[in-house]
Design a protein around this motif. Structure first.
Motif, PDB file in Angstrom:
ATOM      1  N   UNK A   1       0.893  -1.286   0.012  1.00  0.00           N
ATOM      2  CA  UNK A   1      -0.095  -0.164  -0.005  1.00  0.00           C
ATOM      3  C   UNK A   1       0.878   1.371  -0.011  1.00  0.00           C
ATOM      4  N   UNK A   2       1.943   1.267   0.729  1.00  0.00           N
ATOM      5  CA  UNK A   2       2.801   2.314   0.560  1.00  0.00           C
ATOM      6  C   UNK A   2       3.378   2.580  -0.637  1.00  0.00           C
ATOM      7  N   UNK A   3       4.011   1.570  -1.402  1.00  0.00           N
ATOM      8  CA  UNK A   3       4.613   1.837  -2.526  1.00  0.00           C
ATOM      9  C   UNK A   3       3.779   2.263  -3.634  1.00  0.00           C
ATOM     10  N   UNK A   4       2.357   1.608  -3.622  1.00  0.00           N
ATOM     11  CA  UNK A   4       1.423   1.919  -4.353  1.00  0.00           C
ATOM     12  C   UNK A   4       1.019   3.581  -4.183  1.00  0.00           C
ATOM     13  N   UNK A   5       0.971   3.869  -3.283  1.00  0.00           N
ATOM     14  CA  UNK A   5       0.459   5.372  -2.714  1.00  0.00           C
ATOM     15  C   UNK A   5       1.646   6.210  -3.538  1.00  0.00           C
ATOM     16  N   UNK A   6       2.780   5.677  -3.459  1.00  0.00           N
ATOM     17  CA  UNK A   6       3.724   6.790  -4.202  1.00  0.00           C
ATOM     18  C   UNK A   6       3.779   6.583  -5.772  1.00  0.00           C
TER      19      UNK A   6
ATOM     20  N   UNK B   1       3.531   3.897   6.233  1.00  0.00           N
ATOM     21  CA  UNK B   1       2.675   5.244   6.003  1.00  0.00           C
ATOM     22  C   UNK B   1       2.167   5.205   4.512  1.00  0.00           C
ATOM     23  N   UNK B   2       1.259   6.142   4.266  1.00  0.00           N
ATOM     24  CA  UNK B   2       0.734   6.146   2.872  1.00  0.00           C
ATOM     25  C   UNK B   2       0.313   7.844   2.567  1.00  0.00           C
TER      26      UNK B   2
END
Length: 316
Positions: free
Chosen positions: A27-32, A102-103
């Protein structure tokens, strides 16, 4: 580290230190990767993970070779080591930090890039975040409400980092790489490395703020800041190092030291350790002298009263 930009769009290096975050890192990587800023590099610094995180990050790096840099350590060296390896690999003109759990919310990077473009006098830019519980999804409120007792981010310098009643979330900060240069995270500090790094970075430099929620701060049972029982010891190490390097900050550091000791007193009193709690209250008063310690205590009381007025509480 080398600064670089495509046309007039500065490259942003998003640095994510990671250790055993297999549950959250996707989820963290996808948000970036979903950010609308067109020129970004995601530096994933894996600090010897053993829970499958490494394999997840390798898969992302294979799928996004133009945008992802995967830095891997063969052993766990601590947060400072993970940050420093990422800084060595980063090539952006701007650097944004993000915790491995984090997101980022949509538009975060472009908003901060625009803010720093408009304010050439600023070295860093931060914003507010939403604090939420990972297991239940409960939203506690804005970071500034939950931890500072009042809504809103402030503009200023190193004094913000030494204010007992004002905390900033590292995952909300973007800084100019030119100001970082050869500066690195100090391995003598186990948890609060980013705090000491920022004290050094913003001594004589300016932080501006965006008073909007542009990230989500995840609370769960394995937050790095909740895994250690030595919160006070870590804070005192940071403050001692800062005072040795910047003696002109002595008064601000002394007040922050008093606040850290009061914090330990509060933790012990809440746990039922009345004798230990009162002992730390006495130490705090002795550290800051009576009137100075009372002023710090009142500052902390105002923060707590602000939380109650807003109807928020610090997650335990």
């Amino acid at each position: 580290m080398s600064g670089g930009a495509a046309g007039d769009t500065p490259k942003v290096s998003v640095i994510v230190p990671v250790y055993n975050q297999a549950r959250f890192i996707g989820e963290t990587v996808d948000s970036v990767l979903a950010q609308d800023h067109p020129n970004l590099e995601l530096v994933l610094s894996d600090d010897g993970s053993t829970d499958g995180t490494t394999e997840i990050l390798r898969d992302y790096a294979r799928r996004e070779p133009e945008r992802i840099v995967h830095v891997v350590s063969d052993r766990n060296t601590g947060i400072a080591g993970a940050f420093n390896r990422a800084l060595d690999a980063a090539t952006g003109e701007l650097i944004a930090w993000l915790g491995g759990d984090d997101v980022m919310l949509p538009g975060k990077l472009s908003r901060q890039v625009a803010a720093l473009r408009e304010r050439s006098d600023a070295t860093g830019c931060c914003h507010d975040a939403e604090v939420f519980d990972s297991e239940t999804g409960r939203v506690y409120g804005r970071f500034t409400e939950v931890y500072n007792g009042r809504r809103g981010v402030r503009e200023g310098g190193v004094e913000l980092l030494l204010d007992a009643g004002y905390l900033m979330l590292p995952s909300t900060m973007m800084v100019r790489a030119a100001a970082v240069q050869g500066r690195r995270f100090d391995p003598r500090v186990r948890v609060s490395n980013d705090w000491f790094f920022d004290i050094e970075l913003f001594h004589g430099r300016l932080i501006i703020g965006i008073d909007d929620v542009l990230a989500r701060y995840r609370r769960h049972e394995r937050n790095a800041t909740s895994e250690t029982s030595d919160v006070l010891e870590d804070a005192l190490i940071v403050l001692s190092l800062a005072e040795a390097r910047y003696p002109e900050l002595h008064r601000s550091i002394r007040r922050r030291r008093v606040a850290a000791i009061f914090g330990e007193a509060s933790r012990r009193l809440r746990s039922g350790d009345w004798r230990g709690g009162l002992r730390y209250v006495a130490v705090a008063i002795g550290t800051g002298r009576l009137l100075g310690s009372l002023a710090v205590g009142l500052r902390l009381v105002r923060v707590e009263l602000g939380r109650r007025r807003l109807g928020v509480a610090v997650p335990r």
